[in-house]
Design an enzyme around this catalytic site. Structure first.
Site, PDB file in Angstrom:
ATOM      1  N   ASP A   3      10.017 -21.685   0.032  1.00 37.94           N
ATOM      2  CA  ASP A   3      10.488 -22.847  -0.707  1.00 37.94           C
ATOM      3  C   ASP A   3       9.644 -24.062  -0.377  1.00 37.94           C
ATOM      4  OD1 ASP A   3      12.345 -21.160  -1.626  1.00 37.94           O
ATOM      5  OD2 ASP A   3      14.104 -22.231  -0.869  1.00 37.94           O
TER       6      ASP A   3
ATOM      7  N   CYS B  73      51.159 -31.838  17.753  1.00 40.09           N
ATOM      8  CA  CYS B  73      50.538 -30.529  17.562  1.00 40.09           C
ATOM      9  C   CYS B  73      51.606 -29.441  17.687  1.00 40.09           C
ATOM     10  CB  CYS B  73      49.445 -30.305  18.601  1.00 40.09           C
ATOM     11  SG  CYS B  73      48.790 -28.627  18.557  1.00 40.09           S
TER      12      CYS B  73
ATOM     13  N   GLU C 173      27.478  -3.693 -19.188  1.00 41.76           N
ATOM     14  CA  GLU C 173      27.078  -4.896 -18.441  1.00 41.76           C
ATOM     15  C   GLU C 173      28.294  -5.462 -17.724  1.00 41.76           C
ATOM     16  OE1 GLU C 173      25.669  -7.640 -21.394  1.00 41.76           O
ATOM     17  OE2 GLU C 173      24.136  -6.247 -22.113  1.00 41.76           O
TER      18      GLU C 173
ATOM     19  N   LYS D 251      30.916  -8.264 -17.002  1.00 41.91           N
ATOM     20  CA  LYS D 251      31.394  -9.409 -17.791  1.00 41.91           C
ATOM     21  C   LYS D 251      31.413 -10.612 -16.853  1.00 41.91           C
ATOM     22  CE  LYS D 251      35.073 -10.888 -20.906  1.00 41.91           C
ATOM     23  NZ  LYS D 251      35.179 -12.217 -20.347  1.00 41.91           N
TER      24      LYS D 251
ATOM     25  N   LYS E 140      38.560  -5.318 -19.144  1.00 40.61           N
ATOM     26  CA  LYS E 140      38.722  -6.292 -18.070  1.00 40.61           C
ATOM     27  C   LYS E 140      39.275  -5.669 -16.790  1.00 40.61           C
ATOM     28  CE  LYS E 140      40.254 -10.244 -19.854  1.00 40.61           C
ATOM     29  NZ  LYS E 140      40.064 -11.670 -19.970  1.00 40.61           N
TER      30      LYS E 140
ATOM     31  N   TYR F 247      22.351 -12.498 -22.025  1.00 43.10           N
ATOM     32  CA  TYR F 247      22.672 -11.106 -22.350  1.00 43.10           C
ATOM     33  C   TYR F 247      22.594 -10.754 -23.829  1.00 43.10           C
ATOM     34  CZ  TYR F 247      27.076 -13.746 -22.524  1.00 43.10           C
ATOM     35  OH  TYR F 247      28.021 -14.707 -22.746  1.00 43.10           O
TER      36      TYR F 247
ATOM     37  N   LYS G 234      28.611  -2.272 -24.935  1.00 42.01           N
ATOM     38  CA  LYS G 234      27.948  -2.659 -26.180  1.00 42.01           C
ATOM     39  C   LYS G 234      27.224  -1.464 -26.762  1.00 42.01           C
ATOM     40  CE  LYS G 234      27.050  -7.292 -24.471  1.00 42.01           C
ATOM     41  NZ  LYS G 234      26.049  -8.281 -24.065  1.00 42.01           N
TER      42      LYS G 234
ATOM     43  N   TYR H 133       6.620 -23.972  -2.409  1.00 44.44           N
ATOM     44  CA  TYR H 133       7.014 -24.290  -3.778  1.00 44.44           C
ATOM     45  C   TYR H 133       7.179 -25.797  -3.924  1.00 44.44           C
ATOM     46  CZ  TYR H 133       9.826 -24.309  -8.070  1.00 44.44           C
ATOM     47  OH  TYR H 133      10.301 -24.564  -9.331  1.00 44.44           O
TER      48      TYR H 133
ATOM     49  N   CYS I  80      50.661 -27.373  21.058  1.00 42.04           N
ATOM     50  CA  CYS I  80      50.700 -27.907  22.421  1.00 42.04           C
ATOM     51  C   CYS I  80      51.490 -29.203  22.536  1.00 42.04           C
ATOM     52  CB  CYS I  80      49.290 -28.124  22.947  1.00 42.04           C
ATOM     53  SG  CYS I  80      48.423 -29.465  22.114  1.00 42.04           S
TER      54      CYS I  80
ATOM     55  N   CYS J 264      44.142 -32.115  16.476  1.00 40.60           N
ATOM     56  CA  CYS J 264      44.759 -32.079  17.805  1.00 40.60           C
ATOM     57  C   CYS J 264      43.667 -32.372  18.833  1.00 40.60           C
ATOM     58  CB  CYS J 264      45.365 -30.698  18.056  1.00 40.60           C
ATOM     59  SG  CYS J 264      45.748 -30.422  19.809  1.00 40.60           S
TER      60      CYS J 264
ATOM     61  N   ASP K 264      31.974 -14.292 -15.510  1.00 39.35           N
ATOM     62  CA  ASP K 264      33.056 -15.252 -15.734  1.00 39.35           C
ATOM     63  C   ASP K 264      32.526 -16.673 -15.585  1.00 39.35           C
ATOM     64  OD1 ASP K 264      35.547 -16.099 -16.314  1.00 39.35           O
ATOM     65  OD2 ASP K 264      36.433 -15.584 -14.377  1.00 39.35           O
TER      66      ASP K 264
ATOM     67  N   GLU L  49      25.407 -16.788 -20.152  1.00 38.80           N
ATOM     68  CA  GLU L  49      26.548 -17.327 -19.431  1.00 38.80           C
ATOM     69  C   GLU L  49      26.051 -18.233 -18.311  1.00 38.80           C
ATOM     70  OE1 GLU L  49      29.218 -16.065 -20.856  1.00 38.80           O
ATOM     71  OE2 GLU L  49      30.904 -16.490 -19.512  1.00 38.80           O
TER      72      GLU L  49
ATOM     73  N   CYS M 269      45.113 -26.654  24.495  1.00 40.01           N
ATOM     74  CA  CYS M 269      45.961 -26.315  23.350  1.00 40.01           C
ATOM     75  C   CYS M 269      45.854 -24.800  23.113  1.00 40.01           C
ATOM     76  CB  CYS M 269      45.508 -27.084  22.117  1.00 40.01           C
ATOM     77  SG  CYS M 269      46.403 -26.598  20.652  1.00 40.01           S
TER      78      CYS M 269
ATOM     79  N   SER N 158      33.576 -13.951 -30.229  1.00 43.04           N
ATOM     80  CA  SER N 158      34.093 -13.595 -28.908  1.00 43.04           C
ATOM     81  C   SER N 158      34.268 -12.076 -28.851  1.00 43.04           C
ATOM     82  CB  SER N 158      35.373 -14.353 -28.592  1.00 43.04           C
ATOM     83  OG  SER N 158      36.391 -13.880 -29.415  1.00 43.04           O
TER      84      SER N 158
HETATM   85  S1  IVH Z   1      28.382 -10.405 -25.242  1.00 44.76           S
HETATM   86  C1  IVH Z   1      29.484 -10.887 -29.588  1.00 44.76           C
HETATM   87  N1  IVH Z   1      28.072  -9.918 -22.724  1.00 44.76           N
HETATM   88  O1  IVH Z   1      32.789 -13.086 -22.404  1.00 44.76           O
HETATM   89  C2  IVH Z   1      29.370 -10.502 -28.171  1.00 44.76           C
HETATM   90  N2  IVH Z   1      29.605 -11.603 -23.339  1.00 44.76           N
HETATM   91  O2  IVH Z   1      35.499 -12.955 -23.671  1.00 44.76           O
HETATM   92  C3  IVH Z   1      28.809 -11.617 -27.427  1.00 44.76           C
HETATM   93  N3  IVH Z   1      30.667 -12.706 -21.454  1.00 44.76           N
HETATM   94  O3  IVH Z   1      32.505 -15.590 -24.766  1.00 44.76           O
HETATM   95  C4  IVH Z   1      29.209 -11.650 -26.054  1.00 44.76           C
HETATM   96  N4  IVH Z   1      29.644 -11.575 -19.897  1.00 44.76           N
HETATM   97  O4  IVH Z   1      30.981 -15.754 -22.803  1.00 44.76           O
HETATM   98  C5  IVH Z   1      28.717 -10.651 -23.637  1.00 44.76           C
HETATM   99  N5  IVH Z   1      27.655  -9.378 -20.519  1.00 44.76           N
HETATM  100  C6  IVH Z   1      28.284 -10.123 -21.426  1.00 44.76           C
HETATM  101  C7  IVH Z   1      29.215 -11.111 -21.075  1.00 44.76           C
HETATM  102  C8  IVH Z   1      29.854 -11.835 -22.061  1.00 44.76           C
HETATM  103  C9  IVH Z   1      30.508 -12.523 -20.164  1.00 44.76           C
HETATM  104  C10 IVH Z   1      31.601 -13.694 -22.027  1.00 44.76           C
HETATM  105  C11 IVH Z   1      31.107 -14.438 -23.216  1.00 44.76           C
HETATM  106  C12 IVH Z   1      32.227 -14.369 -24.200  1.00 44.76           C
HETATM  107  C13 IVH Z   1      33.365 -13.881 -23.389  1.00 44.76           C
HETATM  108  C14 IVH Z   1      34.294 -13.096 -24.261  1.00 44.76           C
END
Ligand code: IVH
Length: 685
Positions: free
Chosen positions: A34, A412, A114, A116, A318, A228, A294, A37, A415, A428, A118, A176, A434, A83
Site C-alpha cells: 500500500d 461497580c 451466485e 445473494k 434465501k 453481477y 440464474k 501504491y 467490586c 470501574c 446484502d 451491489e 475488581c 427485482s
Molecule cells: S441479479 C433481474 N444477482 O437482490 C435480476 N441480484 O432481492 C437482477 N442481489 O435488487 C438481480 N445479489 O440488489 C442479482 N448475485 C446477485 C445479487 C442480486 C444481490 C440483490 C439485487 C436485487 C435484490 C433482489
C-alpha cells in the site's frame, strides 16, 4: 521535466494505478505494498496539481470532488432494474426449477449460482469506457443519480480496462454496493464515539452511505462493490452469450464480480450450493442473505422473459432469517477487563439462523437511552456474520405498561467501587482487585492470540476468581486439579486437562505474552512489533517513550500508555512474579541487527508504514487522539512538528502555523475529506 515528459509520466502513473487497482480489487492479488501504491498516487496528485491543464475526470485522483448536492437528480435506467422472485423454502425452489424446465421444453438447463449480496443495488453506465453515471435502483425504472458518490468507491474503476476485451460504446452494469463487516463495525464505533447513531446493519450502512448529498461523506465510508449483471450494451465487439461469460467479461473490464460463483445443471447441485453457503456464511467478511440462481444461456432468458416485477429466469433462494423479535428479561451491567461497564441485554433465548442467542450488548448507557430499551420490552435482535448479536430496536406494544428507564449503577457490580464516566462509557477504577476485571484479564491472557490455554474461557475464568483460586494472574499457575475437580462443570479429567493446558502454556513467545497482558492499545500486531524490536521483556520494560516510538505503529499516545502500564507498581509486581516464577519467555535472543531488520520488514507490511503524519487544527469527525490512533494502527507515525521528512499534514479547521510550514516545505496537505478518504481506502480499523 518538459511538458511532454510530464504528460507521459502522468499517463504512466494513471495506468500503473489502474493496473494495481485491478490486481487488488478484481484479482485479489496485489503486487505492491500500500505504501508503494500511495507513492504512485501521491506523485500523480502532485504532478496534476502542478499541471491542472492535464487533469482529467477519469484520473484515479479524481474520486472526490464537487460541492455537496442540494438533492439527487432522477435517472431513467438504461434497462429496467427488476427485482428477484424469492423464497426461503425448498418447495418454491423446486417449483422454479420445474417451471424453467417446462418453459425451455426440457432442453438442457444450465444455471449460474451466485451468493445473494446484502447491500444496495446500483446501475453503472460506462460511455466509451468511462464511468458516466451511476444510479440507485429506485422503483426499477427511475433511480437516484449517485454518480459522485459511486466515484468514491475504490473498487469502481473510473475507466474500464481494454486489455482483454473490446469495450462497448455504452455499457450498463448492475451490481451491489456493500460494506464489509469489519469496516461496518469500525464505522459504528466511530459513530458511537462521536455521539452519533450507529447503523443497524451493513446493508443500511451501505445504502445510507451511498445516499449522501455530500460525496466527501461517502468517500469516508468504506464501501465496496460487486457487479453481477450486464444490463445493456451498445456498439463494441461481441457480447457474452451466457451469464458465466458475462461475469468473466465484467472482471476483464476491471470490475469485481461475486466470489464463489458456480455452474450447475441439476436442482440437487443448487441445493448443495445453498447448504454449502449457509455453512460458510460466517466466513464471508460481508453479508450474504441467500443464493441467486440464474439461467446461464442469455437467449433462453430472452425466451422466458419477465413479469412486470421479476425475470422468469432467476430466483433468489434465501437463507433462514437472522433477525427475530424477543423480550429483554433484564439489563445487566457487565464489567470487562479494562474496567468498562457494558449494559448487556439478557433476553428470552431466540434462534437466529441456527444459533441460540440470549445476550446482546447495548454498548453504553447513552446507547440504552437512545434506543429507549427497558427491562421487559420487546425488541428486534439481529445476528450478522461475526457481529455479536445486536438489539436493533424496540418493538412498540401499545397499552403495555413499561418498566422504568434503565440506569447505570453508581457502584461497580463486581467490586463495589464508585464508577466514573469517560465520554459515553462508564468505568470501574479498581484495576487490580475488581474480580470482574481480573476474570476478564484471565480470559484475555488465555485467549487464542495470547497464551492459547485450551478450556479457559469466560465461564472458567469467572469461576477461578469467584472460588478464590486466582487472586492475581500468577496464581493461575498454582491451581491444582484437585481444587478444580469438584467445581461446577468440572470432572477429574477436565480438571487435569485444564491444569496441563495451563502448565503447557508457560513456555510462551514474547509477542503472545505481551498481547496477553492486555496493555492498553496493544493488539496482536503491535505486540509482535514490540517483541521484534526490543527482543526481550526487560528491554521493553526499560524503554522510554521516545524509544518506543521508534517502532513503526507506535505513536506518542500509545508510547505513553505502554510506559504507564509498565510503570504501575501493581503491574510490575505481577510481571516479576510471572517471569521469575512459572513463565519461560521465548524471546528473540538479542537485539541484533536481525531483530531490527525483521521489525522493519514486518512494519513495511502495514499499509501506511514508514509514513509520517502531523495534525493541525480541529477535525469534525474524529478527536485528535482517534485520528492519530487510526493512522498509527495502519503503521504510520505521528509526530508533532512538520519537517522535511513529514509525509502528510492533516489540516482541520483553524489550522496553526504548521500549515504555513508544510506549504513552505512542499509537504502534502490533506484536508479532513481527503484524510477520511485515505483512511477509508485502508478499511480503517
Ligand atoms: S441479479 C433481474 N444477482 O437482490 C435480476 N441480484 O432481492 C437482477 N442481489 O435488487 C438481480 N445479489 O440488489 C442479482 N448475485 C446477485 C445479487 C442480486 C444481490 C440483490 C439485487 C436485487 C435484490 C433482489
Amino acid at each position: 521535466m518538459s511538458d511532454k515528459a510530464v504528460e507521459r509520466r502522468i499517463e504512466e502513473l494513471r495506468q500503473a494505478i489502474r493496473h494495481h487497482d485491478y490486481l487488488y480489487h478484481v484479482l485479489d492479488a496485489p503486487e505492491i505494498s500500500d505504501e508503494e501504491y500511495d507513492r504512485l498516487f501521491r506523485e500523480l496528485r502532485e504532478l496534476e496539481g502542478e499541471h491542472p491543464e492535464l487533469a482529467t475526470p477519469d484520473s484515479p485522483t479524481q474520486r472526490v470532488g464537487g460541492r455537496p448536492l442540494d438533492s439527487f437528480t432522477t435517472v431513467d435506467h438504461v434497462a429496467p432494474m427488476l427485482s428477484l422472485d424469492s423464497a426461503q423454502d425448498e418447495a418454491s425452489l423446486l417449483r422454479f426449477d420445474a417451471r424453467i424446465r417446462r418453459g425451455l421444453a426440457d432442453a438442457e438447463v444450465r444455471y449460474v449460482l451466485e451468493p445473494k449480496l446484502d447491500g444496495a443495488s446500483v446501475e453503472l453506465v460506462y460511455e466509451s469506457g468511462v464511468l458516466a453515471r451511476a444510479a440507485t435502483r429506485g422503483d426499477g425504472r427511475v433511480g437516484e443519480g449517485v454518480t459522485e458518490n459511486v466515484r468514491t468507491i475504490p473498487a469502481v474503476p473510473l475507466r474500464l480496462r481494454a486489455a482483454e476485451r473490446a469495450i462497448p460504446a455504452i455499457l450498463a452494469l448492475r451490481g451491489e454496493v456493500i460494506m464489509r463487516i469489519g469496516a461496518f463495525e469500525a464505522l459504528n464505533e466511530q459513530l458511537l464515539a462521536a455521539d452519533r447513531a450507529p447503523f443497524a446493519n451493513p446493508r443500511n450502512a451501505a445504502a445510507g452511505s451511498l445516499r449522501q448529498l455530500d460525496s466527501a461523506i461517502t468517500a469516508s465510508r468504506p464501501l465496496d462493490l460487486f457487479v453481477y449483471d450486464i444490463l445493456a450494451s451498445e456498439g463494441g465487439g461481441e457480447m457474452p452469450g451466457t451469464q458465466w461469460d458475462g461475469l468473466q467479461a465484467i472482471r476483464q473490464w476491471g470490475l469485481p464480480s461475486p466470489e464463489m460463483t458456480r455452474r450447475a445443471s441439476t436442482v440437487d447441485e443448487v441445493l448443495e450450493y445453498h447448504a454449502e453457503l449457509i455453512r460458510e456464511r460466517d466466513d464471508f467478511d460481508y453479508e450474504i442473505d441467500g443464493i441467486v440462481i440464474k439461467l446461464d444461456d442469455l437467449d433462453a432468458r430472452r425466451r422466458l422473459g419477465a413479469t412486470s416485477h421479476h425475470p422468469r429466469w432467476a430466483f433468489a433462494y434465501k437463507f433462514p432469517a437472522r433477525k427475530e423479535v424477543t423480550r429483554i428479561l433484564k439489563i445487566v451491567p457487565s464489567v470487562g477487563r479494562t474496567g468498562v461497564v457494558t449494559p448487556v441485554a439478557m433476553m428470552r433465548p431466540v434462534e437466529l439462523a441456527g444459533v441460540t442467542v440470549s445476550r446482546a450488548t447495548l454498548h453504553n448507557r447513552e446507547e440504552v437511552s437512545r434506543k429507549d430499551v427497558r427491562e421487559g420490552d420487546r425488541v428486534r435482535v439481529q445476528r450478522a456474520g461475526d457481529v455479536i448479536p445486536q438489539v436493533l430496536e424496540r418493538v412498540d406494544e401499545p397499552g403495555r405498561e413499561r418498566a422504568a428507564p434503565w440506569r447505570m449503577p453508581d457502584a461497580c457490580p463486581s467490586c463495589g467501587s464508585a464508577l466514573f464516566e469517560r465520554g459515553p462509557f462508564t468505568v470501574c477504577p479498581n484495576s487490580f482487585d475488581c474480580p470482574a476485571q481480573l476474570a476478564g484479564r484471565i480470559e484475555h491472557f488465555a485467549s487464542r492470540g495470547a497464551l492459547d490455554i485450551d478450556g479457559l474461557g469466560e465461564e472458567t475464568a469467572r469461576l477461578l476468581v469467584s472460588e478464590g483460586l486466582v487472586r492475581h494472574l500468577p496464581d493461575l499457575y498454582e491451581v491444582k486439579a484437585a481444587q478444580l475437580a469438584d467445581l461446577p462443570g468440572f470432572a477429574r479429567k477436565s480438571a487435569e486437562n485444564l491444569v496441563t493446558a495451563i502448565s503447557e502454556s508457560s513456555s510462551v513467545e514474547l509477542r503472545r505474552f505481551l498481547f496477553g497482558l492486555g496493555i492498553p492499545e496493544v493488539g496482536t500486531s503491535v505486540a509482535g512489533d514490540l517483541a521484534r524490536h526490543f527482543g526481550t521483556l526487560e528491554r521493553l520494560r526499560a524503554a522510554s517513550e521516545e524509544e518506543l516510538q521508534e517502532v513503526a505503529g507506535v505513536g506518542p499516545k500509545m508510547a505513553e500508555r505502554i510506559t504507564a502500564f509498565f510503570r504501575s507498581a501493581g503491574n510490575a509486581e505481577i510481571l516479576d512474579q510471572l517471569v521469575r516464577g512459572p513463565l519461560r519467555l521465548i524471546e528473540a535472543a538479542d537485539q541484533s541487527g536481525q531483530a531490527e531488520e525483521e521489525g522493519g520488514r514486518a512494519a513495511a507490511g502495514a499499509p501506511l508504514a514508514g509514513l509520517r503524519f502531523v495534525f493541525t487544527g480541529g477535525l469534525a469527525g474524529w478527536t485528535r487522539e482517534e485520528a492519530k490512533r487510526q493512522v498509527e494502527s495502519l503503521g504510520a507515525r505521528v509526530t508533532s512538528s512538520v519537517s522535511r521528512s513529514t509525509d502528510y499534514l492533516v489540516a482541520g479547521s483553524d489550522p496553526g502555523s504548521k500549515l504555513g510550514k508544510a506549504t513552505e516545505l512542499g509537504v502534502m496537505v490533506l484536508d479532513e475529506r481527503e484524510f477520511a478518504a485515505l483512511l477509508a481506502r485502508h478499511g480503517v480499523e
